[in-house]
Motif scaffolding. Structure first.
Motif, PDB file in Angstrom:
ATOM      1  N   SER A 128      51.735  40.707  51.873  1.00  0.00           N
ATOM      2  CA  SER A 128      50.900  39.505  51.930  1.00  0.00           C
ATOM      3  C   SER A 128      49.480  39.808  51.485  1.00  0.00           C
ATOM      4  N   SER A 129      48.833  38.815  50.892  1.00  0.00           N
ATOM      5  CA  SER A 129      47.411  38.950  50.550  1.00  0.00           C
ATOM      6  C   SER A 129      46.552  39.076  51.797  1.00  0.00           C
ATOM      7  N   SER A 130      47.114  38.743  52.974  1.00  0.00           N
ATOM      8  CA  SER A 130      46.358  38.860  54.225  1.00  0.00           C
ATOM      9  C   SER A 130      45.919  40.295  54.501  1.00  0.00           C
ATOM     10  N   VAL A 131      46.588  41.271  53.874  1.00  0.00           N
ATOM     11  CA  VAL A 131      46.217  42.673  54.136  1.00  0.00           C
ATOM     12  C   VAL A 131      44.791  42.965  53.687  1.00  0.00           C
ATOM     13  N   TYR A 132      44.241  42.140  52.788  1.00  0.00           N
ATOM     14  CA  TYR A 132      42.889  42.394  52.298  1.00  0.00           C
ATOM     15  C   TYR A 132      41.816  42.072  53.330  1.00  0.00           C
ATOM     16  N   GLY A 133      42.185  41.366  54.400  1.00  0.00           N
ATOM     17  CA  GLY A 133      41.255  41.121  55.496  1.00  0.00           C
ATOM     18  C   GLY A 133      39.962  40.483  55.036  1.00  0.00           C
ATOM     19  N   GLY A 134      38.857  41.056  55.478  1.00  0.00           N
ATOM     20  CA  GLY A 134      37.547  40.508  55.158  1.00  0.00           C
ATOM     21  C   GLY A 134      36.948  41.053  53.882  1.00  0.00           C
ATOM     22  N   ASN A 135      37.762  41.631  53.026  1.00  0.00           N
ATOM     23  CA  ASN A 135      37.275  42.164  51.755  1.00  0.00           C
ATOM     24  C   ASN A 135      36.507  41.083  51.000  1.00  0.00           C
ATOM     25  N   ASP A 136      35.258  41.371  50.648  1.00  0.00           N
ATOM     26  CA  ASP A 136      34.446  40.352  49.976  1.00  0.00           C
ATOM     27  C   ASP A 136      34.241  40.658  48.497  1.00  0.00           C
ATOM     28  N   THR A 137      35.002  41.622  47.958  1.00  0.00           N
ATOM     29  CA  THR A 137      34.949  41.925  46.535  1.00  0.00           C
ATOM     30  C   THR A 137      36.110  41.219  45.845  1.00  0.00           C
ATOM     31  N   LEU A 138      35.799  40.270  44.980  1.00  0.00           N
ATOM     32  CA  LEU A 138      36.819  39.476  44.302  1.00  0.00           C
ATOM     33  C   LEU A 138      36.867  39.819  42.823  1.00  0.00           C
ATOM     34  N   PRO A 139      38.056  39.765  42.205  1.00  0.00           N
ATOM     35  CA  PRO A 139      39.354  39.506  42.813  1.00  0.00           C
ATOM     36  C   PRO A 139      39.865  40.707  43.602  1.00  0.00           C
ATOM     37  N   PHE A 140      40.831  40.446  44.516  1.00  0.00           N
ATOM     38  CA  PHE A 140      41.438  41.519  45.291  1.00  0.00           C
ATOM     39  C   PHE A 140      42.317  42.373  44.365  1.00  0.00           C
ATOM     40  N   ARG A 141      42.140  43.703  44.457  1.00  0.00           N
ATOM     41  CA  ARG A 141      42.905  44.632  43.629  1.00  0.00           C
ATOM     42  C   ARG A 141      43.798  45.491  44.517  1.00  0.00           C
ATOM     43  N   VAL A 142      44.941  45.913  44.003  1.00  0.00           N
ATOM     44  CA  VAL A 142      45.836  46.757  44.800  1.00  0.00           C
ATOM     45  C   VAL A 142      45.191  48.094  45.121  1.00  0.00           C
ATOM     46  N   GLU A 143      44.148  48.470  44.372  1.00  0.00           N
ATOM     47  CA  GLU A 143      43.447  49.730  44.653  1.00  0.00           C
ATOM     48  C   GLU A 143      42.454  49.606  45.807  1.00  0.00           C
ATOM     49  N   ASP A 144      42.149  48.389  46.240  1.00  0.00           N
ATOM     50  CA  ASP A 144      41.175  48.181  47.305  1.00  0.00           C
ATOM     51  C   ASP A 144      41.673  48.747  48.629  1.00  0.00           C
ATOM     52  N   ARG A 145      40.749  49.192  49.477  1.00  0.00           N
ATOM     53  CA  ARG A 145      41.116  49.605  50.830  1.00  0.00           C
ATOM     54  C   ARG A 145      41.539  48.372  51.626  1.00  0.00           C
ATOM     55  N   VAL A 146      42.580  48.540  52.424  1.00  0.00           N
ATOM     56  CA  VAL A 146      43.108  47.413  53.210  1.00  0.00           C
ATOM     57  C   VAL A 146      43.365  47.872  54.645  1.00  0.00           C
ATOM     58  N   ASP A 147      42.351  48.477  55.245  1.00  0.00           N
ATOM     59  CA  ASP A 147      42.510  49.005  56.602  1.00  0.00           C
ATOM     60  C   ASP A 147      41.653  48.275  57.622  1.00  0.00           C
ATOM     61  N   GLN A 148      41.275  47.026  57.304  1.00  0.00           N
ATOM     62  CA  GLN A 148      40.530  46.205  58.258  1.00  0.00           C
ATOM     63  C   GLN A 148      41.144  44.806  58.327  1.00  0.00           C
ATOM     64  N   PRO A 149      42.395  44.700  58.802  1.00  0.00           N
ATOM     65  CA  PRO A 149      43.049  43.391  58.888  1.00  0.00           C
ATOM     66  C   PRO A 149      42.363  42.489  59.906  1.00  0.00           C
ATOM     67  N   LEU A 150      42.384  41.182  59.642  1.00  0.00           N
ATOM     68  CA  LEU A 150      41.737  40.214  60.525  1.00  0.00           C
ATOM     69  C   LEU A 150      42.738  39.494  61.431  1.00  0.00           C
ATOM     70  N   SER A 151      44.020  39.786  61.290  1.00  0.00           N
ATOM     71  CA  SER A 151      45.038  39.171  62.132  1.00  0.00           C
ATOM     72  C   SER A 151      46.166  40.169  62.352  1.00  0.00           C
ATOM     73  N   LEU A 152      46.944  39.951  63.408  1.00  0.00           N
ATOM     74  CA  LEU A 152      48.092  40.814  63.652  1.00  0.00           C
ATOM     75  C   LEU A 152      49.114  40.665  62.533  1.00  0.00           C
ATOM     76  N   TYR A 153      49.283  39.461  62.018  1.00  0.00           N
ATOM     77  CA  TYR A 153      50.196  39.261  60.887  1.00  0.00           C
ATOM     78  C   TYR A 153      49.832  40.207  59.748  1.00  0.00           C
ATOM     79  N   ALA A 154      48.552  40.245  59.385  1.00  0.00           N
ATOM     80  CA  ALA A 154      48.105  41.128  58.308  1.00  0.00           C
ATOM     81  C   ALA A 154      48.355  42.593  58.655  1.00  0.00           C
ATOM     82  N   ALA A 155      48.122  42.957  59.913  1.00  0.00           N
ATOM     83  CA  ALA A 155      48.330  44.343  60.335  1.00  0.00           C
ATOM     84  C   ALA A 155      49.797  44.746  60.216  1.00  0.00           C
TER      85      ALA A 155
END
Length: 331
Positions: A128-155
């Motif tokens: 899910s794109s939810s894994v990007y959490g609060g990432n504010d760099t657009l567009p979201f890239r698969v290389e981006d860090r995704v270790d700050q989820p904002l919901s349990l679903y994303a986690a």
């Protein structure tokens, strides 16, 4: 070719099954038809598949119940798995966290164990794109860090990616994880904004517009999503030691699968109003817990590797959804 599709009574699973069946494949659908939303809609999707095609069968079982799953598929033969079943919804994960751990973590592990022991040719799964959490760099890239989820679903979805990476490394199981971006279209989910807005407009009720309307989404039409899934299904991740999309050297890759456009929420509402022929009564509300303000998919990796090219704009897709909604409900 026989493919096991989990979540076959769900929105994306139904449409993927339809595409595979239409090109002559056999599909074994697996779904517990739970009541997170209308079971009638889910059963209507299954009935539609059975009406349109031969070659479809349904196993009504909870894939997070390992004993029940093992029994249900004991005498079934299939070559690949497309694992789309999950407990969806960002907001519901705050109310019912156990459902997400049960389905998205235990269930994902169970399906990987099936693929591992049967030495299947390919395993495509929904992230899910939810894994990007609060990432504010657009567009979201698969290389981006995704270790700050904002919901349990994303986690849970990020955890699924990590578990899949482990299985791919240990057992050389070809896998592709797909980070979906706001999928919509005919036969969609009743908990999604497009359905909720259309329903409220026809009922003459106000629509709840979160984020005061100042939100953007990468709306992706269902047919485009299905084309990306099927491309991954047809082309397993190679086990060649090269770095895959997402950074893995195992036969495991991650792709964003979106429309590569970030549209204002207010524009989507305007298109629904035009298609309905009525103006919405808007109730502006603050952001909800766990939600993000903007999503926008960088799809360059799947474009490069598989030639994925979404072609449906919201100007085309929104009226198609409203037309289907009107016909489905006899309006």
């Amino acid at each position: 070719m026989t493919t096991l599709v989990t979540g076959a009574a769900g929105f994306i699973g139904f449409n993927v099954s339809d595409r595979l069946l239409a090109r002559g494949e056999e599909v074994i659908g697996l779904d517990n038809v739970n009541d997170y939303y209308s079971t009638k809609l889910k059963r209507d999707r299954i009935a539609e598949l059975q009406r349109r095609h031969n070659g479809f069968s349904l196993l009504e079982v909870d894939f997070a119940d390992n004993a029940a799953l093992t029994e249900a598929i004991a005498d079934k033969r299939f070559d690949k798995i497309i694992h789309l079943g999950a407990q969806a919804g960002v907001r519901y994960s705050i109310e019912n966290p156990h459902a997400y751990v049960h389905s998205n973590l235990v269930g994902h592990l169970n399906m990987l164990e099936v693929a591992r022991h049967r030495e299947l040719a390919n395993f495509v799964y929904a992230s899910s794109s939810s894994v990007y959490g609060g990432n504010d760099t657009l567009p979201f890239r698969v290389e981006d860090r995704v270790d700050q989820p904002l919901s349990l679903y994303a986690a849970t979805k990020k955890a699924d990616e990590l578990i899949s990476e482990t299985y791919s490394h240990l057992y050389r199981l070809p896998q592709t994880g797909l980070r979906f971006f706001t999928v919509y279209g005919p036969w969609g989910r009743p908990d999604m904004a497009m359905w909720l807005f259309t329903k409220a407009i026809y009922a003459g009720e106000p629509i709840n517009v979160f984020g005061e309307g100042n939100m953007r989404r990468d709306f992706t039409y269902i047919d485009d999503i299905v084309s990306g899934i099927v491309a991954c299904h047809d082309n397993p991740a190679p086990d060649d030691g090269e770095v895959k999309a997402g950074g893995s050297r195992s036969p495991h890759r991650l792709y964003n699968i979106g429309n590569h456009r970030s549209e204002e929420l207010t524009r989507m509402i305007s298109l629904i109003e035009q298609a309905c022929g009525r103006e919405a009564k808007k109730q502006l509300l603050p952001m909800q817990a766990g939600d993000v303000r903007d999503t926008y998919a960088d799809i360059s990796a799947i474009q490069r590797d598989l030639g994925y090219e979404p072609s449906t704009t919201i100007d085309e897709g929104v009226p198609r959804f409203v037309d289907w909604y009107r016909n489905y409900h006899g309006l």
